[in-house]
Scaffold this active site. Structure first.
Site, PDB file in Angstrom:
ATOM      1  N   TYR A 200      38.416  33.804  49.047  1.00 26.24           N
ATOM      2  CA  TYR A 200      39.406  33.152  48.329  1.00 26.24           C
ATOM      3  C   TYR A 200      40.727  33.776  48.902  1.00 26.24           C
ATOM      4  O   TYR A 200      40.623  34.659  49.787  1.00 26.24           O
ATOM      5  CB  TYR A 200      39.337  33.553  46.636  1.00 26.24           C
ATOM      6  CG  TYR A 200      38.365  32.904  46.138  1.00 26.24           C
ATOM      7  CD1 TYR A 200      38.545  31.682  45.469  1.00 26.24           C
ATOM      8  CD2 TYR A 200      36.809  33.207  45.969  1.00 26.24           C
ATOM      9  CE1 TYR A 200      37.584  30.804  44.831  1.00 26.24           C
ATOM     10  CE2 TYR A 200      35.903  32.657  45.217  1.00 26.24           C
ATOM     11  CZ  TYR A 200      36.381  31.118  44.549  1.00 26.24           C
ATOM     12  OH  TYR A 200      35.449  30.537  44.000  1.00 26.24           O
TER      13      TYR A 200
ATOM     14  N   THR B  77      43.834  25.734  40.102  1.00 26.14           N
ATOM     15  CA  THR B  77      45.074  26.348  40.282  1.00 26.14           C
ATOM     16  C   THR B  77      45.888  26.139  38.909  1.00 26.14           C
ATOM     17  O   THR B  77      46.135  25.351  38.295  1.00 26.14           O
ATOM     18  CB  THR B  77      45.942  25.696  41.439  1.00 26.14           C
ATOM     19  OG1 THR B  77      44.921  26.056  42.666  1.00 26.14           O
ATOM     20  CG2 THR B  77      47.336  26.329  42.003  1.00 26.14           C
TER      21      THR B  77
ATOM     22  N   SER C 286      37.224  23.673  45.368  1.00 29.46           N
ATOM     23  CA  SER C 286      36.204  24.351  46.134  1.00 29.46           C
ATOM     24  C   SER C 286      35.019  23.087  45.959  1.00 29.46           C
ATOM     25  O   SER C 286      34.936  22.359  44.939  1.00 29.46           O
ATOM     26  CB  SER C 286      35.923  25.582  45.637  1.00 29.46           C
ATOM     27  OG  SER C 286      35.586  25.820  44.237  1.00 29.46           O
TER      28      SER C 286
ATOM     29  N   TRP D  28      28.881  28.804  41.829  1.00 30.62           N
ATOM     30  CA  TRP D  28      28.424  30.326  41.989  1.00 30.62           C
ATOM     31  C   TRP D  28      28.593  30.881  40.581  1.00 30.62           C
ATOM     32  O   TRP D  28      29.327  30.600  39.867  1.00 30.62           O
ATOM     33  CB  TRP D  28      29.100  31.056  42.909  1.00 30.62           C
ATOM     34  CG  TRP D  28      30.529  31.175  42.833  1.00 30.62           C
ATOM     35  CD1 TRP D  28      31.786  30.407  43.201  1.00 30.62           C
ATOM     36  CD2 TRP D  28      31.403  32.352  41.787  1.00 30.62           C
ATOM     37  NE1 TRP D  28      32.928  30.912  42.811  1.00 30.62           N
ATOM     38  CE2 TRP D  28      32.739  32.066  41.880  1.00 30.62           C
ATOM     39  CE3 TRP D  28      30.942  33.177  40.998  1.00 30.62           C
ATOM     40  CZ2 TRP D  28      33.674  32.720  41.165  1.00 30.62           C
ATOM     41  CZ3 TRP D  28      31.730  33.930  40.309  1.00 30.62           C
ATOM     42  CH2 TRP D  28      33.293  33.584  40.323  1.00 30.62           C
TER      43      TRP D  28
ATOM     44  N   ASP E 254      44.356  20.251  42.435  1.00 30.77           N
ATOM     45  CA  ASP E 254      43.235  21.484  42.209  1.00 30.77           C
ATOM     46  C   ASP E 254      43.228  21.860  40.687  1.00 30.77           C
ATOM     47  O   ASP E 254      44.112  22.559  40.555  1.00 30.77           O
ATOM     48  CB  ASP E 254      43.747  22.516  43.220  1.00 30.77           C
ATOM     49  CG  ASP E 254      43.009  23.754  43.288  1.00 30.77           C
ATOM     50  OD1 ASP E 254      41.919  23.584  42.530  1.00 30.77           O
ATOM     51  OD2 ASP E 254      43.141  24.813  44.202  1.00 30.77           O
TER      52      ASP E 254
ATOM     53  N   ASP F 114      36.485  23.111  39.302  1.00 31.11           N
ATOM     54  CA  ASP F 114      37.356  23.328  40.324  1.00 31.11           C
ATOM     55  C   ASP F 114      37.228  22.360  41.244  1.00 31.11           C
ATOM     56  O   ASP F 114      36.627  22.321  42.308  1.00 31.11           O
ATOM     57  CB  ASP F 114      37.230  24.950  40.875  1.00 31.11           C
ATOM     58  CG  ASP F 114      38.243  25.127  42.107  1.00 31.11           C
ATOM     59  OD1 ASP F 114      39.121  24.558  42.062  1.00 31.11           O
ATOM     60  OD2 ASP F 114      37.893  26.031  42.799  1.00 31.11           O
TER      61      ASP F 114
ATOM     62  N   ASN G 188      31.216  24.953  46.126  1.00 34.93           N
ATOM     63  CA  ASN G 188      30.216  25.337  45.515  1.00 34.93           C
ATOM     64  C   ASN G 188      30.070  25.798  44.097  1.00 34.93           C
ATOM     65  O   ASN G 188      30.965  26.014  43.620  1.00 34.93           O
ATOM     66  CB  ASN G 188      29.957  26.848  46.301  1.00 34.93           C
ATOM     67  CG  ASN G 188      29.776  26.590  47.964  1.00 34.93           C
ATOM     68  OD1 ASN G 188      30.691  26.667  48.499  1.00 34.93           O
ATOM     69  ND2 ASN G 188      28.529  26.657  48.355  1.00 34.93           N
TER      70      ASN G 188
END
Length: 492
Positions: A123, A269, A82, A86, A266, A79, A84
């Site tokens: 988000y 998206t 963003s 996770w 993005d 992505d 991070n």
């Protein structure tokens, strides 16, 4: 619940390739898949990691990574919106979504280091929460040592229940990372895995292909594009944001971004998100149907004549809705697009408060009237145009549908970037959705209104506009981290 992956080495180029299966798109999965939010050769010391992506519903593209020693396989979305990394934690026991996905088990890794700092990752439709940990992360055949990541213990987003991926690997800049954690891509460069500080995306929207696309870290795949890349500078670090100009439908200007808008590229998206005033014009031109905004049409009916007289008299258009009384006014202050505007001699504005829906509708109608007046349209045609746009306003809870039989005759939508134009055909901006024995077609354009000074924006392209996977599917994209620029070439 997750599809199996096939990992193999390509002896022709030495790349490790991860190939994944495809899944068909359906109306149910469409909602579940969303979270709302030439010159780079390889060298002896530059390991180009080639990751084949899985195409999930033409909406999310993801692949497998490994965390820990030995590596525990987990699927992630790569992505660019963003920063991070996770994944679900084995300690996630109170969220249903965690039971439907693979989870990281710290006790099984010999290189795991506990950090334990709690965090939340926001988000658009909610947040997820967990705590920071540290371990080795394997991306392709590159092993990033001592990578910080978030173990999620609460997945508060309903969208994750139906997602086929486990987590997210952010490729944005460190300054937007939660707690300023160092992104995986940064550590790939810092630890010497990448001599060339670039990565590139190729998205494959061919429904018959088993490969959903690929991301190449440290280089580009020459087979995935034609011609040369055209590069544009990043205008605001954090997101991969560039400056875009006018948006054209069948060669006609939509007006709002003629003087420039931001656009965020993005890869997380699915749709092309942009200002409502433009998206409504696009959906009108392509015949997207489904939502009629009675409130919007009421503003045209009740206040259209006043707005018309106001504009043709040469008065300041930004004051029309204030003088009507639809936008709040308090002394010398009035509100516009979530911005508290202070009237001074030169008309500058600052501050922020909320606005009413009628204020929003009024300002869009003023804008639409201006576009038509510049084209010297007659009053009755201007009113008809505004009412038609009201009928095409995007639905926050749904998507505008299109007659699949008409896709072949729909106009191109063209984005102007620098002195170049980048067009999307109807096949590229429309999603086909399977439901039982039927196929539905949905417009890829959705509304996203971000007030100044950050907006307006596009996303996937990114007023900001957001340029997502629909745009990346049409244009092979190079994210040049070293030179702070983004390059586009026609994808093949």
């Amino acid at each position: 619940m997750l599809s199996s992956s096939l990992v193999f080495a390509d002896s022709d180029n030495g790349f490790l390739r991860i190939s994944l299966k495809k899944w068909p798109l359906s109306l149910k999965r469409l909602k579940a898949a969303r979270i709302s939010h030439n010159q780079y050769p390889s060298t002896e010391n530059n390991m180009e990691a080639v990751i084949y992506l899985k195409n999930y519903l033409d909406i999310q593209y993801y692949a497998e990574i490994g965390i820990g020693s030995p590596p525990q396989p987990l699927t992630v979305v790569f992505d660019t919106g963003s920063s991070n990394l996770w994944v679900p934690s084995s300690r996630c026991i109170f969220s249903i979504a965690c039971y439907l996905h693979s989870k990281f088990k710290a006790r099984l890794s010999s290189t795991y280091t506990k950090i334990g700092i709690p965090c939340k990752i926001p988000y658009g439709s909610g947040f997820i929460s967990g705590f920071f940990s540290q371990d080795n992360v394997k991306v392709g055949d590159v092993v990033v040592k001592d990578q910080e990541f978030v173990e999620i213990t609460k997945e508060g987003l309903l969208a994750l229940l139906g997602a086929k991926y486990d987590g997210v690997l952010g490729l944005g800049f460190q300054n937007i990372a939660v707690d300023q954690a160092t992104p995986v891509w940064y550590n790939m460069v810092i630890q010497g895995h990448m001599v060339q500080k670039v990565f590139s995306f190729w998205i494959n929207r061919d429904p018959m292909s088993k490969v959903g696309g690929e991301i190449v870290f440290g280089g580009i795949d020459w087979r995935r594009f034609t011609g040369e890349h055209t590069y544009f500078p990043i205008t605001r670090k954090g997101y991969w944001q560039i400056e875009v100009g006018d948006v054209l439908v069948a060669g006609q200007s939509t007006g709002q971004c003629a003087a420039g808008c931001g656009a965020i590229l993005d890869s997380g998206t699915a749709f092309l998100a942009g200002p409502t005033a433009i998206v409504a014009q696009i959906n009108l031109a392509i015949g997207a149907e489904g939502i009629v905004s009675l409130e919007c049409k009421n503003v045209v009916s009740n206040y259209g004549n006043f707005i018309w007289e106001y504009l043709v008299s040469g008065l300041r258009p930004e004051l029309a809705c204030v003088d009507i009384g639809l936008c709040p006014y308090n002394g010398s202050k009035y509100v516009r697009k979530n911005i508290e505007t202070v009237l001074v001699h030169n008309g500058t504005r600052s501050g922020s408060v909320n606005e009413t829906p009628l204020c929003t509708f009024c300002e869009m109608i003023v804008f639409w009237f201006q576009v038509q007046l510049k084209q010297q349209k007659a009053k009755d045609k201007v009113f008809k145009f505004a009412n038609e746009l009201c009928e095409r306003l995007p639905n926050p809870l749904g998507k505008p549908f299109i007659d699949c039989d008409k896709i072949g005759v729909l106009p191109d939508v063209t984005f102007t970037i620098g002195n170049k134009t980048f067009s999307l055909s109807s096949e590229q901006y429309i999603l086909r959705v399977e439901e039982g024995c039927s196929t539905f077609c949905i417009s890829g354009f959705v509304s996203l209104d971000i007030p100044p000074p950050q907006g307006p924006l596009w996303i996937s392209m990114y007023n900001c506009r957001v340029l997502g996977n629909l745009f990346l599917g049409a244009y092979h994209t190079v994210f040049d981290f070293g030179n702070s620029q983004i390059g586009f070439a026609k994808a093949v």
